[in-house]
Design an enzyme around this catalytic site. Structure first.
Site, PDB file in Angstrom:
ATOM      1  N   HIS A  57      38.380  37.238  37.477  1.00  0.00           N
ATOM      2  CA  HIS A  57      36.892  37.235  37.217  1.00  0.00           C
ATOM      3  C   HIS A  57      36.343  38.306  37.768  1.00  0.00           C
ATOM      4  O   HIS A  57      36.957  39.405  38.111  1.00  0.00           O
ATOM      5  CB  HIS A  57      36.122  35.980  37.933  1.00  0.00           C
ATOM      6  CG  HIS A  57      36.524  35.825  39.347  1.00  0.00           C
ATOM      7  ND1 HIS A  57      36.219  36.853  40.377  1.00  0.00           N
ATOM      8  CD2 HIS A  57      37.481  35.005  40.113  1.00  0.00           C
ATOM      9  CE1 HIS A  57      36.908  36.496  41.471  1.00  0.00           C
ATOM     10  NE2 HIS A  57      37.334  35.519  41.479  1.00  0.00           N
TER      11      HIS A  57
ATOM     12  N   HIS B  13      37.462  40.036  41.128  1.00  0.00           N
ATOM     13  CA  HIS B  13      38.813  40.783  40.865  1.00  0.00           C
ATOM     14  C   HIS B  13      38.587  42.099  40.257  1.00  0.00           C
ATOM     15  O   HIS B  13      39.112  43.165  40.616  1.00  0.00           O
ATOM     16  CB  HIS B  13      39.689  39.904  40.190  1.00  0.00           C
ATOM     17  CG  HIS B  13      40.242  38.447  40.499  1.00  0.00           C
ATOM     18  ND1 HIS B  13      39.907  37.443  40.061  1.00  0.00           N
ATOM     19  CD2 HIS B  13      40.857  38.164  42.056  1.00  0.00           C
ATOM     20  CE1 HIS B  13      40.437  36.406  40.715  1.00  0.00           C
ATOM     21  NE2 HIS B  13      40.896  37.123  41.758  1.00  0.00           N
TER      22      HIS B  13
ATOM     23  N   ASP C  25      37.029  36.834  51.058  1.00  0.00           N
ATOM     24  CA  ASP C  25      38.263  36.375  51.928  1.00  0.00           C
ATOM     25  C   ASP C  25      38.216  36.980  53.392  1.00  0.00           C
ATOM     26  O   ASP C  25      39.156  37.766  53.703  1.00  0.00           O
ATOM     27  CB  ASP C  25      39.372  36.277  51.451  1.00  0.00           C
ATOM     28  CG  ASP C  25      39.401  35.462  50.291  1.00  0.00           C
ATOM     29  OD1 ASP C  25      39.645  34.214  50.178  1.00  0.00           O
ATOM     30  OD2 ASP C  25      39.151  36.061  49.039  1.00  0.00           O
TER      31      ASP C  25
END
Ligand code: AMP
Length: 280
Positions: free
Chosen positions: A32, A35, A148
């Site tokens: 997506h 990325h 993350d």
């Protein structure tokens, strides 16, 4: 596309011999815009960009979504070609973890908070596969997303503690236009669940506003975030953490640079989001 480890190492060695810088973006595919942001950063700053797609089994727990994790290799390949990525590394599970595989690396302490608490073995799987991928791809620079946040800190510790010759480049979190943090797992959501999922980014936004208005109690902020999820069907908070962004130690008072991180199960998807409160 390169699937074999031997071939990938040969390609990498040949690039290094030509003095070309290698940028690397490890992913689990189902690409997506989040990325793509990492990939664009690599394309802009490195001579050659390698993207890996590998759904890493060692980072999934026994009751997690390894089998149902979304996979869409063909459209991923099209996107990578359109973006100008030089090499896709797509090894099989057997190539990465042949029968008899027995070696794991583990970053202690910071891996034990937040996601490490609720996903036993998750970071051990992540650090193991990232170290393997670094050894195979031999990148100069590797790009990771701040979505993350804890994973990034764990990987930075891995690189520092094991003296790896790779620069870790942080890329800011990419959101949908309505605020939802982009994630491969968003595609599991029904339209109702997607609405519920917006509570992650909305509650973080509200928390930031409250802090700007003078609230310093972590408990008060945490409670205000919790309110967003009360009574929402199919929604279960895993954690709300208000902590130091490097040590991940929980804070009682929001002073100094602070991470607010959430993990919430919405329907079938465990979603995460975070924001940083800069020192003020
Ligand atoms: P994944 O395929 O989910 O394992 O993610 C691969 C890389 O993309 C990791 O470094 C993630 O942090 C990064 N990433 C995933 N989603 C986002 C996002 N919404 N914004 C920025 N980076 C992301």
């Amino acid at each position: 596309m390169v699937s074999s480890i031997v071939k990938m190492k040969e390609v990498s060695e040949s690039l290094r011999k030509q003095n070309l810088t290698i940028g690397f973006v490890p992913t689990m595919g189902c690409l997506h815009e989040g990325h793509l942001k990492l990939i664009k950063r690599s394309l802009e700053s490195c001579d050659q960009t390698v993207v890996s797609i590998f759904v890493n089994p060692t980072q999934f727990g026994p009751n997690e979504d390894l089998d149902s994790y979304p996979r869409q290799l063909e459209s991923d390949i099209e996107r990578l070609e359109a973006t100008g990525v030089d090499i896709l590394f797509h090894p099989s599970k057997e190539e990465m973890y042949p029968a008899g595989y027995k070696t794991y690396v583990q970053v202690q302490n910071i891996s034990e908070h937040l996601c490490g608490k609720s996903r036993a073995g998750f970071f051990k799987g992540v650090t193991t596969v990232v170290l393997k991928l670094f050894n195979i791809v031999g990148p100069h620079n590797a790009f990771f997303g701040e979505k993350d946040w804890q994973q990034l800190a764990v990987i930075e510790a891995l690189v520092e503690d094991l003296n790896l010759d790779v620069a870790i480049i942080r890329v800011p979190l990419v959101r949908e236009s309505d605020g939802l943090a982009m994630s491969s797992r968003n595609r599991y959501l029904s339209s109702q669940e997607r609405k519920t999922a917006l509570s992650l980014s909305h509650s973080l936004q509200e928390a930031q506003n409250n802090i700007r208005r003078g609230t310093t109690s972590a408990k008060a902020i945490s409670n205000s975030i919790r309110q967003y999820f009360l009574g929402k069907e199919g929604c279960e908070i895993d954690y709300i953490s208000i902590c130091d962004p490097e040590s991940f130690k929980e804070k009682e008072q929001i002073r100094g640079r602070t991470l607010i991180a959430l993990a919430v199960k919405v329907g079938p998807s465990r979603l995460i989001d975070n924001c940083i409160i800069e020192e003020f």
